[in-house]
Scaffold this active site. Structure first.
Site, PDB file in Angstrom:
ATOM      1  N   HIS A 231      47.087  37.860  33.416  1.00  0.00           N
ATOM      2  CA  HIS A 231      45.965  38.703  32.578  1.00  0.00           C
ATOM      3  C   HIS A 231      46.324  38.553  31.151  1.00  0.00           C
ATOM      4  O   HIS A 231      47.342  39.080  30.535  1.00  0.00           O
ATOM      5  CB  HIS A 231      45.772  39.853  33.464  1.00  0.00           C
TER       6      HIS A 231
ATOM      7  N   TYR B 244      40.369  41.054  24.287  1.00  0.00           N
ATOM      8  CA  TYR B 244      40.938  39.758  24.379  1.00  0.00           C
ATOM      9  C   TYR B 244      41.475  38.645  23.285  1.00  0.00           C
ATOM     10  O   TYR B 244      41.534  38.064  23.418  1.00  0.00           O
ATOM     11  CB  TYR B 244      39.456  38.662  25.245  1.00  0.00           C
TER      12      TYR B 244
ATOM     13  N   ARG C  62      43.652  49.461  32.124  1.00  0.00           N
ATOM     14  CA  ARG C  62      42.847  50.213  32.067  1.00  0.00           C
ATOM     15  C   ARG C  62      42.319  50.986  33.466  1.00  0.00           C
ATOM     16  O   ARG C  62      42.728  51.428  33.388  1.00  0.00           O
ATOM     17  CB  ARG C  62      42.122  48.200  31.994  1.00  0.00           C
TER      18      ARG C  62
ATOM     19  N   ALA D 155      37.504  38.585  36.901  1.00  0.00           N
ATOM     20  CA  ALA D 155      37.245  39.722  38.181  1.00  0.00           C
ATOM     21  C   ALA D 155      37.689  39.372  39.304  1.00  0.00           C
ATOM     22  O   ALA D 155      37.490  40.511  40.095  1.00  0.00           O
ATOM     23  CB  ALA D 155      35.703  39.724  37.446  1.00  0.00           C
TER      24      ALA D 155
ATOM     25  N   ARG E  46      33.470  37.143  23.526  1.00  0.00           N
ATOM     26  CA  ARG E  46      33.077  38.918  24.776  1.00  0.00           C
ATOM     27  C   ARG E  46      34.358  40.122  23.874  1.00  0.00           C
ATOM     28  O   ARG E  46      35.704  39.409  23.903  1.00  0.00           O
ATOM     29  CB  ARG E  46      33.677  38.315  25.992  1.00  0.00           C
TER      30      ARG E  46
ATOM     31  N   PRO F 226      35.836  33.543  35.741  1.00  0.00           N
ATOM     32  CA  PRO F 226      34.572  34.022  35.157  1.00  0.00           C
ATOM     33  C   PRO F 226      34.855  34.646  34.332  1.00  0.00           C
ATOM     34  O   PRO F 226      35.678  35.450  33.698  1.00  0.00           O
ATOM     35  CB  PRO F 226      33.974  34.502  36.059  1.00  0.00           C
ATOM     36  N   ASN F 227      33.869  34.228  32.567  1.00  0.00           N
ATOM     37  CA  ASN F 227      33.828  34.855  31.934  1.00  0.00           C
ATOM     38  C   ASN F 227      35.000  34.599  30.690  1.00  0.00           C
ATOM     39  O   ASN F 227      34.702  34.779  29.776  1.00  0.00           O
ATOM     40  CB  ASN F 227      33.360  36.433  31.766  1.00  0.00           C
TER      41      ASN F 227
ATOM     42  N   GLU G 298      50.453  34.655  38.425  1.00  0.00           N
ATOM     43  CA  GLU G 298      48.476  35.799  38.184  1.00  0.00           C
ATOM     44  C   GLU G 298      49.029  35.921  36.722  1.00  0.00           C
ATOM     45  O   GLU G 298      49.962  36.489  36.221  1.00  0.00           O
ATOM     46  CB  GLU G 298      48.508  36.635  38.671  1.00  0.00           C
TER      47      GLU G 298
ATOM     48  N   ASN H 172      44.193  32.752  36.581  1.00  0.00           N
ATOM     49  CA  ASN H 172      44.004  34.026  35.386  1.00  0.00           C
ATOM     50  C   ASN H 172      42.468  34.080  36.152  1.00  0.00           C
ATOM     51  O   ASN H 172      41.131  33.686  36.382  1.00  0.00           O
ATOM     52  CB  ASN H 172      43.450  34.151  34.322  1.00  0.00           C
TER      53      ASN H 172
HETATM   54  C1  DQA Z   1      41.207  39.828  32.950  1.00  0.00           C
HETATM   55  C2  DQA Z   1      41.606  41.285  33.392  1.00  0.00           C
HETATM   56  C3  DQA Z   1      39.919  41.123  34.209  1.00  0.00           C
HETATM   57  O1  DQA Z   1      40.011  42.800  34.749  1.00  0.00           O
HETATM   58  C4  DQA Z   1      38.667  40.987  33.053  1.00  0.00           C
HETATM   59  O2  DQA Z   1      38.099  40.848  34.494  1.00  0.00           O
HETATM   60  C5  DQA Z   1      38.644  39.239  33.088  1.00  0.00           C
HETATM   61  C6  DQA Z   1      40.365  39.080  32.500  1.00  0.00           C
HETATM   62  C7  DQA Z   1      42.323  39.141  31.757  1.00  0.00           C
HETATM   63  O3  DQA Z   1      43.054  38.643  31.168  1.00  0.00           O
HETATM   64  O4  DQA Z   1      42.721  40.394  30.902  1.00  0.00           O
HETATM   65  O5  DQA Z   1      38.028  38.554  33.388  1.00  0.00           O
HETATM   66  O6  DQA Z   1      41.794  38.967  34.334  1.00  0.00           O
END
Ligand code: DQA
Length: 142
Positions: free
Chosen positions: A99, A22, A106, A76, A17, A9-10, A97, A73
């Site tokens: 990120h 990011y 964080r 959240a 965002r 998501p997002n 995984e 990825n």
């Molecule tokens: C994320 C880190 C997560 O904590 C966050 O909720 C994201 C992006 C990252 O790519 O840094 O949406 O996965």
């Protein structure tokens, strides 16, 4: 070799965002980056983004017998989803995984990663390059 690249998501909001976390590059830019890495390394791939947990579970299940590796990825859902963890365990496909941000620096609520329990490797804080590293990790190790 066939790799599935999954995004939660997002991540479709990249570029808009929280650019201070990011960056200003968009999801389309990420698609182009992954496409270049896969082309240069002769890797077949599919890339998918969704804001829905169940769709990530469906995609992981459907990867069984089709893909050799998964880059994910979960965004959240990293910090909440036992369903995604169970799906990766169920299919047994080597999974990395990724990120974009350095999650370890964080908020406290981001320090739990369920997917990490099933991940063969974790790459954080390297932006788009993290996806490239994950793809090459799978190429070298699978
Ligand atoms: C994320 C880190 C997560 O904590 C966050 O909720 C994201 C992006 C990252 O790519 O840094 O949406 O996965």
């Amino acid at each position: 070799m066939k790799i599935l690249v999954l995004n939660g998501p997002n991540l479709n909001m990249l570029g808009i965002r929280e650019p201070e976390i990011y960056g200003r590059q968009t999801y389309r830019d990420l698609e182009e980056y992954v496409d270049n890495v896969c082309r240069e390394n002769d890797i077949e791939y599919e890339m998918f983004q969704t804001n829905r947990e169940g769709e990530l579970v469906d995609k992981i299940q459907q990867a069984y017998g089709v893909f050799d590796g998964i880059v994910i990825n979960p965004a959240a859902y990293t910090h909440t989803s036992i369903a995604i963890l169970d799906a990766v365990k169920a299919v047994g496909i080597p999974t990395v995984e990724v990120h974009l941000s350095k999650v370890s620096e964080r908020e406290d609520f981001r320090q739990i990663s369920y997917i990490r329990l099933a991940a063969a490797a974790t790459i954080t804080g390297k932006g788009f390059e993290g996806y490239g590293e994950a793809i090459l990790w799978l190429k070298e190790n699978c």
